[in-house]
Enzyme design. Structure first.
Site, short mmCIF file in Angstrom:
data_model
loop_
_atom_site.label_atom_id
_atom_site.label_comp_id
_atom_site.label_asym_id
_atom_site.label_seq_id
_atom_site.Cartn_x
_atom_site.Cartn_y
_atom_site.Cartn_z
CB CYS A 1 16.15 -50.61 -62.89
SG CYS A 1 16.19 -48.90 -62.85
CE1 TYR B 1 13.53 -51.25 -47.99
CE2 TYR B 1 14.02 -50.56 -50.70
CZ TYR B 1 13.20 -50.68 -50.00
OH TYR B 1 11.96 -50.28 -50.21
N GLY C 1 11.91 -52.54 -59.10
CA GLY C 1 11.69 -51.22 -59.73
C GLY C 1 10.59 -51.81 -60.39
CG ASN D 1 21.07 -51.85 -61.37
OD1 ASN D 1 19.86 -50.68 -61.19
ND2 ASN D 1 21.58 -51.99 -60.88
N GLY D 2 21.53 -48.79 -62.58
CA GLY D 2 22.61 -47.81 -62.48
C GLY D 2 22.85 -46.32 -62.09
#
Length: 534
Positions: free
Chosen positions: A2, A264, A29, A103-104
């Protein structure tokens, strides 16, 4: 994966910066987006829904997001489902009113649920571990029992939360009428940083700075913030209009940022933990060139042209081609209005969108031995389709080179790779992977080569999270039972999405999930969650 964002202005309308910042993080996201701002008298205003940033926010929505501070989020689901109720930021009204973006991924969800149920007596209404973190933070903050809190109370709450949570998390929170809090897990697995700019409208007695927290430095660059610095692992920063206070909460955990950010996820124009993503990808091209030379050229194979799989691998592919003295060509034309296939929900959706997304130019492929360069080979679906496209337009041979080593293990820290059976390299040799994706040969970057590509740019990073390559999980708490449970949960989510897709299509009035007309309150939010929960 995210994208998180929080902005505090000295004065002004934070929604426009939040909106633009989320657009810059859209690559992290594409399932949902949301903004919550804090206006006069500590009132919250929200706009969030499933969809892309461009679809969720309209000018009239943004105009109604009042206030000079706010929190934003773009969502790519991992632990939770795809329900509208799980669009972030999340909100709880007690204590003080807290908004939260994360995020995670945590790996001890069951333990945290028991704690919230038995000790905190707090209700959790979704499958998202972000809601767990929010309620844990709120529980520890509430334990102060104070009418008004200060920075020491907030640091104590973050410390209490970190002592309980196992996993990866970069978080931003907003406390009504107080300010912004940002913190990062003790291992620094997920990124978040802070940048500042001199305010044009400073308040009297304030520090005079507008402050931006974001997953990637590119947000601050584009919004004219300066002095970007990563939040340290285990650190928390509290920002109000009068003070910026920081505290290292957990000082001794091993620093292990996720190396896949460089491969990426992150934009090439970002800097994460002092490492230019662009320069790291140049270095990956240098390292991969040597592997291609040893495994193909030195063994008599001819390569006529190097062609990147757009967009992430372009930098590495160009560097590889220059090192080997082989022509570099853009053989695929990309439709930029199709999202990133790796993070699209559902295998069938990813497969269908590959050919919608890319078109092969026959003149660059016909009669040639082609080396395709990609950032990684995950499920193999995209690689197989792309290789077939190259063969369809006349390639003699198609080789595939990956900037990342074979991905053989689950990621439990926020990347959607929970099922090992979905990974094309799991349980296969390199030769078997080549056969599975119909390549004449596959060349993988070595893990030491990948690590050196990034580490040479910042020797202060001692090591990385490489769990998808080496099966080493720095946080602990990840065993076979956990991985099996995660795979089952993902399978259940897939089934749930098929069932719920018919449910959400029913024309019930509460399906309008964006609300910007007034302050966010508990009743509004609970009603929204009830509509979309499984």
């Amino acid at each position: 994966m995210c994208g998180i964002l929080a902005i505090l202005l000295q004065q002004g309308h934070a929604a426009s910066d939040l909106h633009e910042g989320l657009g810059l993080l859209q690559h992290r996201g594409q399932n949902a987006a949301g903004i919550v701002t804090c206006g006069p008298k500590g009132r919250f205003y929200q706009c969030k829904a499933n969809g892309m940033v461009r679809d969720v926010f309209e000018p009239r929505n943004l105009a109604n997001l009042h206030g000079s501070m706010g929190v934003g989020h773009v969502r790519y689901p991992t632990a939770g489902s795809f329900a509208h109720a799980e669009a972030q930021p999340f909100y709880v009204n007690s204590p003080y009113g807290i908004v939260f973006s994360h995020n995670g991924n945590t790996v001890n969800q069951d333990e945290l649920l028991r704690l919230l149920d038995e000790d905190a007596h707090r209700h959790v209404n979704t499958d998202s571990d972000s809601e767990l973190l929010l309620n844990l933070f709120a529980f520890h903050l509430q334990s102060t029992g104070k009418l008004r809190i200060n920075e020491e109370d907030i640091f104590a709450a973050v410390r209490g939360m970190m002592s309980t949570v196992v996993g990866a998390y970069a978080c931003v929170a907003m406390i009504a009428g107080f300010g912004i809090v940002a913190f990062r897990d003790p291992n620094g697995i997920r990124p978040v940083g802070m940048s500042t700019r001199r305010s044009e409208n400073p308040v009297e007695g304030g520090h005079g700075l507008d402050v931006c927290f974001a997953s990637e430095s590119v947000v601050g660059d584009a919004l004219n913030y300066e002095n970007f610095e990563d939040i340290r692992p285990g650190e928390a920063i509290i920002v109000t209009r009068t003070a910026i206070t920081r505290r290292l909460i957990v000082p001794d955990a091993p620093f292990r940022p996720d190396i896949f950010e460089y491969v990426y996820f992150a934009r090439p124009d970002s800097v994460i933990d002092g490492v230019s993503v662009y320069h790291s990808r140049l270095a990956m091209g240098d390292m991969l060139a040597e592997d291609v030379r040893k495994q193909l050229l030195d063994k008599g194979e001819r390569i006529d042209v190097v062609i990147p799989v757009p967009d992430t691998s372009r930098v590495a592919a160009l560097q590889l081609a220059q090192n080997l003295g082989i022509p570099y060509r853009e053989g695929f034309v990309k439709n930029r209005y199709i999202g990133r296939t790796f993070i699209m929900p559902g295998q069938s959706v990813r497969r269908k969108n590959v050919r919608r997304k890319l078109n092969a130019m026959a003149l660059e492929f016909a009669g040639k031995n082609v080396l395709l360069v990609d950032d990684s080979i995950v499920r193999g679906t995209t690689s197989r389709e792309i290789i077939q496209m190259a063969r369809d337009v006349g390639s003699s041979k198609v080789f595939m080179a990956s900037c990342a080593p074979p991905i053989r293990h689950s990621n439990v820290y926020g990347i959607d790779m929970p099922s090992r059976s979905e990974l094309v390299a799991h349980g296969r040799t390199v030769e078997e992977v080549a056969k599975a994706i119909d390549a004449d040969a596959v060349v993988y970057q070595t893990l030491p080569g990948l690590i050196e590509s990034v580490q040479q740019l910042n020797r202060e990073i001692p090591a990385f999270d490489c769990s998808i390559f080496d099966n080493v999980y720095v946080t602990g708490g990840v065993d076979e039972a956990y991985l099996a449970g995660l795979e089952k949960a993902r399978s259940d989510n897939e089934q749930s999405k098929k069932v719920s897709s018919t449910v959400v299509a029913q024309p019930t009035e509460p399906q309008t999930v964006m609300s910007c007309s007034g302050p966010m309150n508990g009743a509004e939010d609970i009603g929204l969650y009830n509509v979309w929960s499984r």
